[in-house]
Each structure stands twice: as C-alpha cells, then as structure tokens.
Design a protein around this motif. Structure first.
Motif, PDB file in Angstrom:
ATOM      1  N   GLY A  61       9.652  80.389  -9.789  1.00  0.00           N
ATOM      2  CA  GLY A  61       9.898  79.618 -10.965  1.00  0.00           C
ATOM      3  C   GLY A  61       9.339  78.119 -11.093  1.00  0.00           C
ATOM      4  O   GLY A  61       9.634  77.259 -11.570  1.00  0.00           O
ATOM      5  N   ALA A  62       8.850  77.586  -9.653  1.00  0.00           N
ATOM      6  CA  ALA A  62       8.470  76.454  -9.379  1.00  0.00           C
ATOM      7  C   ALA A  62       7.347  75.681 -10.352  1.00  0.00           C
ATOM      8  O   ALA A  62       6.635  76.603 -10.682  1.00  0.00           O
ATOM      9  CB  ALA A  62       7.977  76.269  -7.884  1.00  0.00           C
ATOM     10  N   ALA A  63       7.596  74.223 -10.647  1.00  0.00           N
ATOM     11  CA  ALA A  63       6.444  73.972 -11.522  1.00  0.00           C
ATOM     12  C   ALA A  63       5.113  73.670 -10.855  1.00  0.00           C
ATOM     13  O   ALA A  63       5.088  73.789  -9.384  1.00  0.00           O
ATOM     14  CB  ALA A  63       6.883  72.527 -12.054  1.00  0.00           C
ATOM     15  N   PRO A  64       4.082  73.689 -11.544  1.00  0.00           N
ATOM     16  CA  PRO A  64       2.790  73.788 -10.962  1.00  0.00           C
ATOM     17  C   PRO A  64       2.572  72.282  -9.839  1.00  0.00           C
ATOM     18  O   PRO A  64       2.059  72.378  -8.941  1.00  0.00           O
ATOM     19  CB  PRO A  64       1.879  73.263 -12.127  1.00  0.00           C
ATOM     20  CG  PRO A  64       2.408  73.750 -13.278  1.00  0.00           C
ATOM     21  CD  PRO A  64       3.899  73.881 -12.954  1.00  0.00           C
ATOM     22  N   ASP A  65       3.298  71.499 -10.251  1.00  0.00           N
ATOM     23  CA  ASP A  65       3.324  69.997  -9.524  1.00  0.00           C
ATOM     24  C   ASP A  65       4.003  70.250  -8.294  1.00  0.00           C
ATOM     25  O   ASP A  65       3.945  69.419  -7.534  1.00  0.00           O
ATOM     26  CB  ASP A  65       4.218  68.923 -10.232  1.00  0.00           C
ATOM     27  CG  ASP A  65       3.003  68.563 -11.536  1.00  0.00           C
ATOM     28  OD1 ASP A  65       3.366  69.457 -12.537  1.00  0.00           O
ATOM     29  OD2 ASP A  65       2.683  67.513 -11.578  1.00  0.00           O
ATOM     30  N   GLU A  66       4.761  71.530  -7.881  1.00  0.00           N
ATOM     31  CA  GLU A  66       5.316  71.723  -6.665  1.00  0.00           C
ATOM     32  C   GLU A  66       4.550  72.724  -5.913  1.00  0.00           C
ATOM     33  O   GLU A  66       4.901  72.868  -4.744  1.00  0.00           O
ATOM     34  CB  GLU A  66       6.690  72.074  -6.987  1.00  0.00           C
ATOM     35  CG  GLU A  66       7.627  71.141  -7.536  1.00  0.00           C
ATOM     36  CD  GLU A  66       9.118  71.961  -8.128  1.00  0.00           C
ATOM     37  OE1 GLU A  66       9.193  73.094  -7.861  1.00  0.00           O
ATOM     38  OE2 GLU A  66       9.740  71.149  -8.830  1.00  0.00           O
ATOM     39  N   VAL A  67       3.596  73.131  -6.580  1.00  0.00           N
ATOM     40  CA  VAL A  67       2.540  74.145  -5.944  1.00  0.00           C
ATOM     41  C   VAL A  67       1.187  73.417  -5.805  1.00  0.00           C
ATOM     42  O   VAL A  67       0.950  73.634  -4.295  1.00  0.00           O
ATOM     43  CB  VAL A  67       2.512  75.247  -6.886  1.00  0.00           C
ATOM     44  CG1 VAL A  67       1.692  76.401  -5.983  1.00  0.00           C
ATOM     45  CG2 VAL A  67       4.016  76.008  -7.116  1.00  0.00           C
ATOM     46  N   ALA A  68       0.693  73.042  -6.554  1.00  0.00           N
ATOM     47  CA  ALA A  68      -0.598  72.702  -6.426  1.00  0.00           C
ATOM     48  C   ALA A  68      -1.127  71.964  -5.309  1.00  0.00           C
ATOM     49  O   ALA A  68      -1.742  72.042  -4.381  1.00  0.00           O
ATOM     50  CB  ALA A  68      -1.316  72.093  -7.759  1.00  0.00           C
ATOM     51  N   PRO A  69      -0.154  70.446  -5.286  1.00  0.00           N
ATOM     52  CA  PRO A  69      -0.510  69.497  -4.072  1.00  0.00           C
ATOM     53  C   PRO A  69      -0.279  70.116  -2.922  1.00  0.00           C
ATOM     54  O   PRO A  69      -1.101  70.076  -1.790  1.00  0.00           O
ATOM     55  CB  PRO A  69       0.438  68.428  -4.510  1.00  0.00           C
ATOM     56  CG  PRO A  69       0.773  68.499  -5.775  1.00  0.00           C
ATOM     57  CD  PRO A  69       0.588  70.179  -6.067  1.00  0.00           C
ATOM     58  N   LYS A  70       0.736  70.930  -2.603  1.00  0.00           N
ATOM     59  CA  LYS A  70       1.087  71.507  -1.192  1.00  0.00           C
ATOM     60  C   LYS A  70       0.023  72.486  -0.878  1.00  0.00           C
ATOM     61  O   LYS A  70      -0.412  72.520   0.375  1.00  0.00           O
ATOM     62  CB  LYS A  70       2.450  72.219  -1.517  1.00  0.00           C
ATOM     63  CG  LYS A  70       2.888  72.667  -0.090  1.00  0.00           C
ATOM     64  CD  LYS A  70       4.358  72.431  -0.037  1.00  0.00           C
ATOM     65  CE  LYS A  70       4.745  72.515   1.527  1.00  0.00           C
ATOM     66  NZ  LYS A  70       6.216  72.286   1.482  1.00  0.00           N
ATOM     67  N   LEU A  71      -0.610  73.236  -1.787  1.00  0.00           N
ATOM     68  CA  LEU A  71      -1.478  74.327  -1.567  1.00  0.00           C
ATOM     69  C   LEU A  71      -2.706  73.634  -0.866  1.00  0.00           C
ATOM     70  O   LEU A  71      -3.395  74.167   0.173  1.00  0.00           O
ATOM     71  CB  LEU A  71      -1.837  74.911  -2.937  1.00  0.00           C
ATOM     72  CG  LEU A  71      -2.987  76.287  -2.778  1.00  0.00           C
ATOM     73  CD1 LEU A  71      -2.470  77.138  -2.105  1.00  0.00           C
ATOM     74  CD2 LEU A  71      -3.180  76.618  -4.272  1.00  0.00           C
ATOM     75  N   ILE A  72      -3.195  72.588  -1.608  1.00  0.00           N
ATOM     76  CA  ILE A  72      -4.376  71.843  -1.209  1.00  0.00           C
ATOM     77  C   ILE A  72      -3.991  71.106   0.028  1.00  0.00           C
ATOM     78  O   ILE A  72      -4.881  71.191   1.183  1.00  0.00           O
ATOM     79  CB  ILE A  72      -4.740  70.825  -2.313  1.00  0.00           C
ATOM     80  CG1 ILE A  72      -5.393  71.321  -3.334  1.00  0.00           C
ATOM     81  CG2 ILE A  72      -5.924  70.030  -1.437  1.00  0.00           C
ATOM     82  CD1 ILE A  72      -6.512  72.336  -3.354  1.00  0.00           C
ATOM     83  N   ARG A  73      -3.173  70.661   0.231  1.00  0.00           N
ATOM     84  CA  ARG A  73      -2.617  69.637   1.358  1.00  0.00           C
ATOM     85  C   ARG A  73      -2.468  70.398   2.517  1.00  0.00           C
ATOM     86  O   ARG A  73      -2.770  70.114   3.791  1.00  0.00           O
ATOM     87  CB  ARG A  73      -1.607  68.642   1.114  1.00  0.00           C
ATOM     88  CG  ARG A  73      -1.932  67.772   0.070  1.00  0.00           C
ATOM     89  CD  ARG A  73      -0.583  67.123  -0.379  1.00  0.00           C
ATOM     90  NE  ARG A  73      -1.363  66.270  -1.874  1.00  0.00           N
ATOM     91  CZ  ARG A  73      -0.719  64.885  -1.767  1.00  0.00           C
ATOM     92  NH1 ARG A  73       0.035  64.322  -0.991  1.00  0.00           N
ATOM     93  NH2 ARG A  73      -1.312  64.269  -2.897  1.00  0.00           N
ATOM     94  N   VAL A  74      -1.554  71.429   2.557  1.00  0.00           N
ATOM     95  CA  VAL A  74      -1.521  72.243   3.666  1.00  0.00           C
ATOM     96  C   VAL A  74      -2.671  72.815   4.266  1.00  0.00           C
ATOM     97  O   VAL A  74      -2.844  73.325   5.509  1.00  0.00           O
ATOM     98  CB  VAL A  74      -0.432  73.505   3.712  1.00  0.00           C
ATOM     99  CG1 VAL A  74       0.829  72.867   3.328  1.00  0.00           C
ATOM    100  CG2 VAL A  74      -0.953  74.441   2.810  1.00  0.00           C
ATOM    101  N   ASN A  75      -3.754  73.251   3.606  1.00  0.00           N
ATOM    102  CA  ASN A  75      -5.124  73.487   4.122  1.00  0.00           C
ATOM    103  C   ASN A  75      -5.733  72.451   4.729  1.00  0.00           C
ATOM    104  O   ASN A  75      -6.379  72.633   5.654  1.00  0.00           O
ATOM    105  CB  ASN A  75      -5.799  74.297   3.067  1.00  0.00           C
ATOM    106  CG  ASN A  75      -5.595  75.779   2.844  1.00  0.00           C
ATOM    107  OD1 ASN A  75      -6.228  76.384   3.420  1.00  0.00           O
ATOM    108  ND2 ASN A  75      -4.608  76.188   1.783  1.00  0.00           N
ATOM    109  N   ILE A  76      -6.007  71.430   3.998  1.00  0.00           N
ATOM    110  CA  ILE A  76      -6.803  70.577   4.627  1.00  0.00           C
ATOM    111  C   ILE A  76      -6.347  69.848   5.591  1.00  0.00           C
ATOM    112  O   ILE A  76      -6.751  69.256   6.489  1.00  0.00           O
ATOM    113  CB  ILE A  76      -7.221  69.468   3.380  1.00  0.00           C
ATOM    114  CG1 ILE A  76      -6.128  68.664   2.762  1.00  0.00           C
ATOM    115  CG2 ILE A  76      -8.221  69.972   2.449  1.00  0.00           C
ATOM    116  CD1 ILE A  76      -6.637  67.522   2.088  1.00  0.00           C
ATOM    117  N   SER A  77      -4.775  69.857   5.758  1.00  0.00           N
ATOM    118  CA  SER A  77      -4.208  69.405   7.080  1.00  0.00           C
ATOM    119  C   SER A  77      -4.636  69.927   8.045  1.00  0.00           C
ATOM    120  O   SER A  77      -4.931  69.624   9.457  1.00  0.00           O
ATOM    121  CB  SER A  77      -2.564  69.677   7.070  1.00  0.00           C
ATOM    122  OG  SER A  77      -1.990  69.261   8.024  1.00  0.00           O
TER     123      SER A  77
END
Ligand code: ADP
Ligand code: MG
Length: 333
Positions: A61-77
């Motif tokens: 039930g997490a908000a999009p703001d808790e998912v989208a940044p992490k999704l991009i950032r863990v990948n480009i890390s």
C-alpha cells in the motif's frame, strides 16, 4: 469494497508512459513493438536490472512517492558502481488489485521528475495486472567510453585502501523508522533517515570520476560488511575496516548514541546506495580532490589484506577489538 478505477493497458501506456519517452527517438512514443537504440560511436552499453516487490522491497500500500524514486535510483546506482553514465530504461509494471488511476498518474509524474534529475528517458517496457503484490522492474542502460575499463568488483589488491562515499547506515535506520521503530530519535532526525531510505542518492558523477582511479567498486545495497565481502570474494582478498572511520550522518550518530546496539544495523543493514571502492594508497590525494570537486564526502575506512582463509571482512571496534555480527547483510530468503 468497490473495485478501484483503473484504465486499460493501452490507455495507461498512451496517456501516462508515452510522455516519459519524449526525447528518446528510438522509443517511437511507445507505439511500436520494441525500441531501437544507437549508442554514440565509441561508447559501450552497461546494462542492469532491479525489481521491487510490494511487501518485500516496499510496504504494502505504499504511495507512488515511496516507490518511483527508489525504483530508478537503485537501478542507476548499479550503473554508478560500474562508472557508467545513465541513458535509458525500460519499465515493467505488474499492478496489484489496489492500484488505481490516481496512483499510476502520480507514479508516472514522479518518474518524470526522476528522469530529469538523472538524465534518463523511458524506451519501453510491459504493463500487466496481477492478483498478487505489485511488482516493478526497471532495466537501466548506461554508457562508458569504449576505451574505458568499467569499475569491476574483482580488482582489489592487498595493501590498497577501502573508501566509501557519503554516510553509512542511514538506509537501514530509515527502514527501522518506516516500520515504526526509533521512537526515541528526534523527529527531524527520523525524517532525515526515512528520506534517505526512500530517496537514496546514487553517486553517478563519482562513479564516472573513479574510472581509472578505483581498482574495484560496488554500491552498498546489502550492507557495508556484505558488500565489501562481495568485493573481497571476487577479488580473492580480505579487508579490515576501522569502525571509528565509518562516516555517519548526524542523525545516525545521534540515534546510535541513544542505542549503541544500532551499530550492527548501521554496518550490516544495507539500502545506502553509497559507493564502496578500493584504490592504491597513492590515489588518496586524487580521490579527495574528486570528492571535493563533486561535493561528495569520501572517506577512507579500511585496508585490503591478503587472503588468510578467515572472514572476508573484519571490523575493528574502538578498542581494537574485532566486532562480530549476527548477520552480515540483507538477503531475501
Ligand atoms: P506487446 O504486446 O508486443 O508486448 P505492448 O502493448 O505491451 O506490446 O507494448 C507496446 C509498446 O509500449 C512497446 O513499445 C512497449 O515497450 C511499450 N510499453 C508497454 N508497457 C510499458 C511500460 N510499463 N513502460 C514503458 N513502455 C511500455
Ligand atoms: Mg506487452
């Protein structure tokens, strides 16, 4: 309960995801079967994928703001840890039953902000529905010059120094705070740690600048001890870390001072997405200079030693005593 309103797959792609492909010529506005990519002449592609599963990598039930940044950032890390520049990504979304149109709209809006921040564009993906937990997979593509050697995990040699960017432990403490822990920590510090957990800062510029300087690199996702262990195993060496040298944020330090038992989470907890790397001692000046130029803190925390058949990573506490941990990092079992 009323079923949440959710548009069909093609409508979602056309209305919400296609705008994210603007400026990526080979993505054809997501109207074709696949994307066509032309890396600039003399560049090599670096490719990585990461998947976030509801209930495993983010709370149900997490908000999009808790998912989208992490999704991009863990990948480009992961791209940063190879020394690559981000370029493009594919996105595969499996939306669970509770996801409705406003959720997806906000998700796409935040992805748009992330794209601007990190200089990447969407080039394709897949959109499906699932009766199970929502699952999001990004495949990120980066580039490095064809003549440059990417930062691998396998180049660490005895005598070299171990470095880490930024501060360690914020991600792990942020996760504790998200789960309702750390109630004894000041509100501002809790907020800082939670923000670091949801929106880690991948060290893109640092990764590129370390090409030809660092001998091995990894991003800290599983935990400092476990990830340094990955470098050691791949390089056939061991490492000694001085606990007092491990850089902590003011928030992590104040939490740890209130509860010294947090030391273990800080060193083994993961989710920091800082760069952990090795380099010869002669590179110290150059590394400090790079950190200064980029405004990124870089800290020498230990030394690489020859393999003795012992634990790959040993952490010495303030009195010189070796710390022992009940776990060395986060694994999904
Ligand atoms: P197919 O049935 O061949 O898989 P789709 O209808 O799933 O085709 O996809 C059509 C286009 O939309 C493709 O270019 C695909 O890459 C793109 N696409 C589908 N879902 C996504 C998504 N979640 N993010 C980005 N692009 C997507
Ligand atoms: Mg499809």
């Amino acid at each position: 309960m009323e079923k949440p309103k959710r548009s069909g797959e093609f409508e979602i792609i056309r209305r919400l995801f296609a705008p994210l492909a603007e400026g990526m010529p080979g993505a054809f506005d997501l109207t074709d079967d696949a994307a066509v990519l032309d890396p600039a002449p003399g560049e090599r592609l670096i490719v990585t994928a990461d998947c976030l599963v509801e209930g495993v990598h983010f709370p149900a039930g997490a908000a999009p703001d808790e998912v989208a940044p992490k999704l991009i950032r863990v990948n480009i890390s992961d791209l940063a840890a190879m020394g690559a520049k981000p370029w493009a990504y594919t996105l595969t979304t499996a939306f669970g039953p509770a996801v409705d149109d406003p959720w997806i709209e906000r998700f796409a809006a935040v992805l748009g902000e992330e794209q601007k921040t990190w200089g990447i564009g969407l080039i394709g993906g897949d959109t499906v529905a699932t009766p199970g937990p929502s699952t999001f997979t990004v495949t990120a593509l980066g580039t490095i010059g064809a003549k440059q050697n990417p930062l691998r995990r396998n180049g660490a040699c005895p005598g070299e120094r171990v470095w880490v960017s930024g501060t360690v432990g914020d991600g792990a403490l942020g996760l504790k705070a998200v789960r309702g822990g750390l109630s004894y920590v000041d509100d501002a510090d809790r907020q800082y740690l939670i923000e670091r957990y949801h929106r880690p800062t991948p060290r893109m510029a640092l990764g590129c600048a370390l090409l030809g300087v660092a001998t091995a690199a990894i991003d800290v996702s599983d935990g400092l001890v476990a990830d340094l262990g990955h470098i050691c195993e791949t390089s056939g060496v061991e490492a000694m870390v001085a606990q007092v040298s491990v850089p902590l944020s003011q928030a992590a330090r104040s939490a740890r001072d209130k509860d010294p038992a947090l030391t273990e989470s800080i060193l083994t907890g993961g989710d920091d997405y800082e760069l952990l790397f090795t380099a010869p001692s002669s590179a110290e000046g150059r590394i400090q200079e790079i950190g200064g130029d980029l405004g990124v803190q870089v800290t020498e925390i230990g030394v690489v030693v020859a393999s003795s058949g012992g634990a790959p990573v040993r952490v010495k506490g303030p009195g010189g005593r070796e710390l022992s941990f009940s776990r060395t990092g986060y694994t999904h079992s």
